[in-house]
Design a protein around this motif. Structure first.
Motif, PDB file in Angstrom:
ATOM      1  N   TRP A   1      39.908  50.848  40.598  1.00 49.82           N
ATOM      2  CA  TRP A   1      38.562  50.385  40.954  1.00 49.82           C
ATOM      3  C   TRP A   1      38.480  48.892  41.293  1.00 49.82           C
ATOM      4  CZ3 TRP A   1      36.017  46.563  38.535  1.00 49.82           C
ATOM      5  CH2 TRP A   1      36.328  46.271  37.194  1.00 49.82           C
ATOM      6  N   PRO A   2      39.243  47.992  40.639  1.00 51.74           N
ATOM      7  CA  PRO A   2      39.170  46.594  41.103  1.00 51.74           C
ATOM      8  C   PRO A   2      39.633  46.442  42.553  1.00 51.74           C
ATOM      9  CG  PRO A   2      40.173  46.717  38.924  1.00 51.74           C
ATOM     10  CD  PRO A   2      40.121  48.109  39.449  1.00 51.74           C
ATOM     11  N   GLY A   3      40.471  47.390  43.002  1.00 47.24           N
ATOM     12  CA  GLY A   3      40.956  47.356  44.377  1.00 47.24           C
ATOM     13  C   GLY A   3      39.867  47.559  45.410  1.00 47.24           C
ATOM     14  N   LEU A   4      38.698  48.075  44.979  1.00 51.10           N
ATOM     15  CA  LEU A   4      37.567  48.206  45.900  1.00 51.10           C
ATOM     16  C   LEU A   4      37.156  46.839  46.429  1.00 51.10           C
ATOM     17  CD1 LEU A   4      35.328  50.790  43.968  1.00 51.10           C
ATOM     18  CD2 LEU A   4      36.858  51.235  45.899  1.00 51.10           C
ATOM     19  N   ILE A   5      37.237  45.829  45.554  1.00 48.30           N
ATOM     20  CA  ILE A   5      36.859  44.470  45.948  1.00 48.30           C
ATOM     21  C   ILE A   5      38.041  43.714  46.536  1.00 48.30           C
ATOM     22  CG2 ILE A   5      35.861  42.298  45.161  1.00 48.30           C
ATOM     23  CD1 ILE A   5      33.977  44.735  45.077  1.00 48.30           C
ATOM     24  N   THR A   6      39.196  43.790  45.859  1.00 48.93           N
ATOM     25  CA  THR A   6      40.354  43.007  46.304  1.00 48.93           C
ATOM     26  C   THR A   6      41.016  43.566  47.554  1.00 48.93           C
ATOM     27  OG1 THR A   6      41.903  44.252  44.900  1.00 48.93           O
ATOM     28  CG2 THR A   6      40.831  42.322  43.927  1.00 48.93           C
ATOM     29  N   GLY A   7      40.820  44.856  47.828  1.00 46.08           N
ATOM     30  CA  GLY A   7      41.519  45.459  48.950  1.00 46.08           C
ATOM     31  C   GLY A   7      40.646  46.199  49.937  1.00 46.08           C
TER      32      GLY A   7
ATOM     33  N   ILE B   1      54.116  46.522  43.636  1.00 40.64           N
ATOM     34  CA  ILE B   1      52.750  46.053  43.417  1.00 40.64           C
ATOM     35  C   ILE B   1      51.798  46.984  44.155  1.00 40.64           C
ATOM     36  CG2 ILE B   1      52.832  44.472  45.399  1.00 40.64           C
ATOM     37  CD1 ILE B   1      50.955  42.605  43.860  1.00 40.64           C
ATOM     38  N   GLN B   2      50.664  47.279  43.544  1.00 35.49           N
ATOM     39  CA  GLN B   2      49.665  48.117  44.204  1.00 35.49           C
ATOM     40  C   GLN B   2      49.117  47.349  45.408  1.00 35.49           C
ATOM     41  OE1 GLN B   2      46.476  48.947  45.111  1.00 35.49           O
ATOM     42  NE2 GLN B   2      46.933  51.121  45.200  1.00 35.49           N
ATOM     43  N   PHE B   3      49.116  47.972  46.582  1.00 33.51           N
ATOM     44  CA  PHE B   3      48.826  47.234  47.809  1.00 33.51           C
ATOM     45  C   PHE B   3      47.424  46.641  47.848  1.00 33.51           C
ATOM     46  CE2 PHE B   3      48.107  51.767  48.761  1.00 33.51           C
ATOM     47  CZ  PHE B   3      46.827  51.760  49.279  1.00 33.51           C
ATOM     48  N   LEU B   4      46.450  47.261  47.178  1.00 30.31           N
ATOM     49  CA  LEU B   4      45.098  46.710  47.175  1.00 30.31           C
ATOM     50  C   LEU B   4      45.032  45.414  46.355  1.00 30.31           C
ATOM     51  CD1 LEU B   4      43.012  49.989  46.791  1.00 30.31           C
ATOM     52  CD2 LEU B   4      43.407  48.668  48.873  1.00 30.31           C
ATOM     53  N   TYR B   5      45.840  45.319  45.325  1.00 33.81           N
ATOM     54  CA  TYR B   5      45.925  44.072  44.568  1.00 33.81           C
ATOM     55  C   TYR B   5      46.657  42.995  45.378  1.00 33.81           C
ATOM     56  CZ  TYR B   5      44.324  46.561  40.378  1.00 33.81           C
ATOM     57  OH  TYR B   5      43.582  47.275  39.465  1.00 33.81           O
ATOM     58  N   ALA B   6      47.660  43.421  46.135  1.00 33.66           N
ATOM     59  CA  ALA B   6      48.373  42.476  47.005  1.00 33.66           C
ATOM     60  C   ALA B   6      47.420  41.860  48.020  1.00 33.66           C
ATOM     61  CB  ALA B   6      49.518  43.186  47.721  1.00 33.66           C
ATOM     62  N   SER B   7      46.469  42.659  48.506  1.00 33.29           N
ATOM     63  CA  SER B   7      45.471  42.153  49.444  1.00 33.29           C
ATOM     64  C   SER B   7      44.637  41.047  48.813  1.00 33.29           C
ATOM     65  CB  SER B   7      44.558  43.305  49.894  1.00 33.29           C
ATOM     66  OG  SER B   7      43.485  42.829  50.667  1.00 33.29           O
ATOM     67  N   GLY B   8      44.232  41.247  47.553  1.00 33.62           N
ATOM     68  CA  GLY B   8      43.442  40.228  46.856  1.00 33.62           C
ATOM     69  C   GLY B   8      44.206  38.929  46.674  1.00 33.62           C
ATOM     70  N   ILE B   9      45.502  39.048  46.365  1.00 29.94           N
ATOM     71  CA  ILE B   9      46.335  37.855  46.206  1.00 29.94           C
ATOM     72  C   ILE B   9      46.444  37.097  47.533  1.00 29.94           C
ATOM     73  CG2 ILE B   9      48.680  37.046  45.717  1.00 29.94           C
ATOM     74  CD1 ILE B   9      48.922  39.440  43.776  1.00 29.94           C
ATOM     75  N   SER B  10      46.682  37.846  48.614  1.00 31.41           N
ATOM     76  CA  SER B  10      46.784  37.223  49.937  1.00 31.41           C
ATOM     77  C   SER B  10      45.475  36.557  50.332  1.00 31.41           C
ATOM     78  CB  SER B  10      47.167  38.284  50.976  1.00 31.41           C
ATOM     79  OG  SER B  10      47.196  37.728  52.274  1.00 31.41           O
ATOM     80  N   LEU B  11      44.347  37.203  50.006  1.00 32.16           N
ATOM     81  CA  LEU B  11      43.037  36.631  50.324  1.00 32.16           C
ATOM     82  C   LEU B  11      42.836  35.302  49.598  1.00 32.16           C
ATOM     83  CD1 LEU B  11      40.235  37.372  51.759  1.00 32.16           C
ATOM     84  CD2 LEU B  11      39.476  37.924  49.444  1.00 32.16           C
ATOM     85  N   ALA B  12      43.158  35.284  48.305  1.00 26.11           N
ATOM     86  CA  ALA B  12      42.976  34.063  47.509  1.00 26.11           C
ATOM     87  C   ALA B  12      43.849  32.924  48.031  1.00 26.11           C
ATOM     88  CB  ALA B  12      43.303  34.354  46.043  1.00 26.11           C
ATOM     89  N   LEU B  13      45.095  33.227  48.344  1.00 27.36           N
ATOM     90  CA  LEU B  13      46.001  32.202  48.864  1.00 27.36           C
ATOM     91  C   LEU B  13      45.527  31.694  50.231  1.00 27.36           C
ATOM     92  CD1 LEU B  13      49.481  33.730  47.901  1.00 27.36           C
ATOM     93  CD2 LEU B  13      48.303  31.785  46.822  1.00 27.36           C
ATOM     94  N   SER B  14      44.997  32.603  51.062  1.00 25.93           N
ATOM     95  CA  SER B  14      44.508  32.210  52.388  1.00 25.93           C
ATOM     96  C   SER B  14      43.297  31.292  52.272  1.00 25.93           C
ATOM     97  CB  SER B  14      44.150  33.452  53.211  1.00 25.93           C
ATOM     98  OG  SER B  14      45.279  34.266  53.433  1.00 25.93           O
ATOM     99  N   VAL B  15      42.386  31.604  51.345  1.00 26.20           N
ATOM    100  CA  VAL B  15      41.212  30.750  51.128  1.00 26.20           C
ATOM    101  C   VAL B  15      41.656  29.371  50.654  1.00 26.20           C
ATOM    102  CG1 VAL B  15      39.175  30.388  49.679  1.00 26.20           C
ATOM    103  CG2 VAL B  15      39.623  32.647  50.650  1.00 26.20           C
TER     104      VAL B  15
END
Length: 556
Positions: free
Chosen positions: A262-268, A479-493
């Motif tokens: 469910w956290p992946g709904l936001i992060t991914g 790593i779960q890909f939706l969590y990887a998306s959140g990490i990439s988003l944070a680093l990009s910001v």
């Protein structure tokens, strides 16, 4: 992964418990007739629309006609083209297969689309239409500079060929493989690609959007037919939900779930959706061809409403199939199994025609998008004096080249467990920097051109490396890909903000027109006071969000 592998239980229809995967003469006649008509009608209709528009005083040059349909499409065409572009064969094959594998939680990608389209029509679409651009890379040049335009144009071409088009062609090949196991996948992919290319090369976006409207309508009708047939085949709703289990009948899954925590709904899911619906040339090009901002908004919101029906038309049949075929080896074969086991001859031909049409509808949209980027972002940028006729010719050549690349790559998608897993996993690693560059540029005038370019050229290659290292090379993803998306988003910001702050401020004259201001909202509010409720996009947006919330709460 073998696309045609099927192990069906004894209670399935057909002789010996196996569905009879045989296309009869009647089925084939229906398929051929539909495919012929769905190619002839768009070409004729688009030609007539161009003549009518010119007779009515709506003038546009040759390249605008070919790549954006003369910017003259009303909201129903915008909506149905958005839906058809999004549906593709991945909807029939991927959603049903994903639902069979992980349950209705896969609907997250659909209901989240409705929320994102509301964000799109409020805060993003007005800037796109105001800028009068042909492509989204062109928009980046207006907001930032040419470096960002070239970087994003290159990524768009890559995504069009290796992600969007290859996945659509693979979905079609899965269907063909079930029907004709002896046909090599590369042959099926090539045949489907050629079907899509016929009217794309000739007619441009005008023909594509008319074709999309036809395909979307037929595909939705096909979904209703399969839903009704599947529901009638199961013992009861209660028995079906018992077989599926609580987890597969829930939209919200635990945070350690391997497919959709469910956290992946936001992060991914939210991040992937923002890329797809607000920054992807393939999709946004439909709204760039809208007659006005209102038509673009109405069409987008109606598309969001249609997306909510996918739970019933494409996802629930996949879950119901668990009680009919509990031992399918390949989840992506759920849909053809339902069609051949439950539908009569002739009608299943219509459904198969709808599937093929949906696949080619997505491919034609991708081809038009790719050719627009090649022509308008590369050719016209470096050779601005190129004639209108040569631009259109170049677009047609680019269409053919993009098609060949996708045909070669499509068979390699078979190594992933499901088609949807491939799509979402790849996008999770590649698109967060794109989302950040577009949305940050609209939200804050301090974001600089150098920061945007740096974010794209640093974070996207890192995304490719991350995808290969964590998803492709290991036997199991690390790593779960939706969590990887959140990490990439944070680093990009972090990267885009830091680089912007340490460098000089951008020229306000350049950023002013492309950055959100409260005055826009205030001025629009005054204009909307005289607009009827049914035509006011704000009330329509509230209604769409309310319907979305009700569905999510009911199935949570």
């Amino acid at each position: 992964m073998t696309a045609a592998a099927l192990v069906l239980p004894a209670q399935a229809g057909g002789e010996g418990g196996m569905p009879n995967f045989t296309v009869t003469a009647l089925d084939l006649t229906v398929i051929i007739a539909y495919l012929l008509l769905s190619r002839i009608i768009p070409l004729v209709a688009s030609s007539r629309m161009k003549k009518k528009a010119k007779a009515g005083g709506h003038e546009s040059d040759e390249s605008e006609d070919y790549f954006l349909g003369g910017r003259n499409f009303i909201w129903p065409f915008v909506a149905l083209s958005l839906v058809a572009t999004n549906m593709s064969g991945a909807t029939f094959v991927g959603l049903a297969g994903g639902a069979y594998e992980q349950g209705i939680s896969i609907f997250a990608y659909e209901w989240m689309s409705a929320v994102i389209l509301v964000i799109f029509v409020f805060f993003i679409l007005p800037f796109y239409l105001r800028s009068k651009v042909f492509t989204l890379p062109e928009y980046l040049e207006k907001r930032y500079d040419r470096r960002s335009r070239m970087a994003f144009a290159g990524f768009n071409l890559f995504a069009n060929m290796f992600i969007d088009m290859a996945a659509a062609l693979f979905a079609g090949a899965v269907i063909v493989k079930v029907l004709y196991p002896g046909i090599p996948m590369i042959v099926s992919v090539a045949a489907l690609a050629l079907l899509a290319a016929i009217y794309t090369v000739i007619g441009g976006l005008g023909a594509v959007m008319i074709s999309d409207s036809i395909q979307a309508t037929v595909t939705l009708i096909g979904g209703v037919i399969v839903l009704v047939a599947t529901f009638n085949a199961i013992e009861s709703w209660d028995a079906m939900t018992k077989v599926a289990g609580d987890e597969k009948m829930s939209l919200i899954l635990p945070p350690d779930h391997p497919d959709l925590p469910w956290p992946g709904l936001i992060t991914g899911v939210l991040v992937i959706g923002l890329y797809y619906w607000t920054t992807n040339q393939l999709v946004v090009q439909r709204t760039l061809g809208a007659r006005s901002l209102d038509h673009g908004r109405w069409g987008s919101l109606f598309a969001g409403l249609i997306k909510l029906t996918f739970l019933f038309l494409f996802i629930l049949p996949g879950v119901m199939a668990l009680s009919l075929y509990p031992e399918l080896e390949e989840s992506d074969t759920v849909f053809p199994t339902l069609v051949f086991d439950l539908l009569p001859v002739g009608l299943r031909g219509l459904i198969l025609a709808a599937v093929i049409a949906a696949i080619t509808s997505t491919v034609d949209s991708i081809l038009n998008s790719a050719s627009t980027i090649v022509t308008m972002d590369f050719v016209k940028t470096f050779r601005p004096d190129t004639s209108q006729r040569k631009l259109v010719f170049t677009g047609r050549v680019a269409t053919v080249v993009a098609l060949v690349v996708a045909i070669v790559w499509a068979p390699f998608i078979g190594q992933f467990d499901t088609l949807y897993e491939y799509l979402q996993s790849v996008l999770s690693f590649l698109v967060p920097p794109v989302v950040v560059v577009f949305l940050a540029g609209i939200a804050w005038k301090r974001i600089s051109a150098t920061a945007a370019f740096t974010t794209l050229v640093v974070m996207q290659p890192l995304g490719v490396v991350g995808f290969v290292v964590t998803q492709v090379l290991p036997e199991e993803p690390t790593i779960q890909f939706l969590y990887a998306s959140g990490i990439s988003l944070a680093l990009s910001v972090l990267l885009i903000v830091v680089v912007s702050l340490v460098g000089p401020s951008p020229d306000e004259e350049k950023t002013d027109e492309f950055t959100w201001k409260n005055s826009y909202w205030t001025a629009e509010s005054k204009e909307l006071k005289s607009t009827p409720v049914w035509a006011n996009y704000r009330y329509l947006s509230i209604g769409l969000l309310a319907v979305t919330a009700v569905i999510v709460v009911l199935f949570a």
